[in-house]
Design a protein around this motif. Structure first.
Motif, short mmCIF file in Angstrom:
data_model
loop_
_atom_site.label_atom_id
_atom_site.label_comp_id
_atom_site.label_asym_id
_atom_site.label_seq_id
_atom_site.Cartn_x
_atom_site.Cartn_y
_atom_site.Cartn_z
N ALA A 53 -56.78 -37.00 -5.61
CA ALA A 53 -56.10 -36.86 -4.37
C ALA A 53 -57.26 -35.88 -3.41
CB ALA A 53 -54.76 -36.57 -4.21
N GLU A 57 -54.39 -34.82 1.51
CA GLU A 57 -53.46 -35.37 0.78
C GLU A 57 -52.52 -34.61 0.24
OE1 GLU A 57 -55.46 -39.85 0.02
OE2 GLU A 57 -55.97 -38.23 -1.43
N GLN A 60 -50.40 -32.94 2.69
CA GLN A 60 -49.30 -33.59 3.19
C GLN A 60 -48.36 -33.91 2.33
OE1 GLN A 60 -48.77 -35.04 6.54
NE2 GLN A 60 -46.89 -35.27 5.79
N TRP A 61 -48.75 -34.20 0.86
CA TRP A 61 -47.59 -34.36 -0.21
C TRP A 61 -46.69 -33.38 -0.34
CZ3 TRP A 61 -47.18 -32.22 -5.06
CH2 TRP A 61 -46.07 -32.93 -6.01
#
Length: 96
Positions: A53, A57, A60-61
């Motif tokens: 990732a 990403e 955001q996760w």
């Protein structure tokens, strides 16, 4: 699992399933939420290193995870299966 242990010669095999509830408002919730939060932060460099990732990403996760964990409707129930029994005695295969 119980069937396989019986087939392997185990005796007095017992199985018990327990529900572990770590949802919002339960005694274990705060420790569970804290541990997941820190695990996400500590694993991020490894995930990036392995190219699983991007930094964006992962950010955001982590935001999504934090929002989910802080939700009053958060539900986390795990089933713990415990299987116990007696191991068969070892057999003498030396032929003597």
């Amino acid at each position: 699992m119980v069937r396989h242990l019986h087939e392997a010669g185990w005796r007095d095999v017992q199985h018990q399933a327990s529900i572990i509830d770590l949802s919002t408002g339960t005694p274990g919730y705060h420790l569970f939420a804290r541990d997941w939060h820190w695990m996400a932060l500590y694993l991020a460099p490894l995930v990036q290193h392995w190219n699983l990732a991007t930094r964006e990403e992962l950010a955001q996760w982590h935001r999504d995870l934090t929002i989910e964990l802080l939700s009053p409707q958060f539900q986390a129930r795990w089933t713990l299966h415990t299987v116990i029994g007696r191991v068969p005695p070892k057999r003498d295969i030396s032929g003597t």
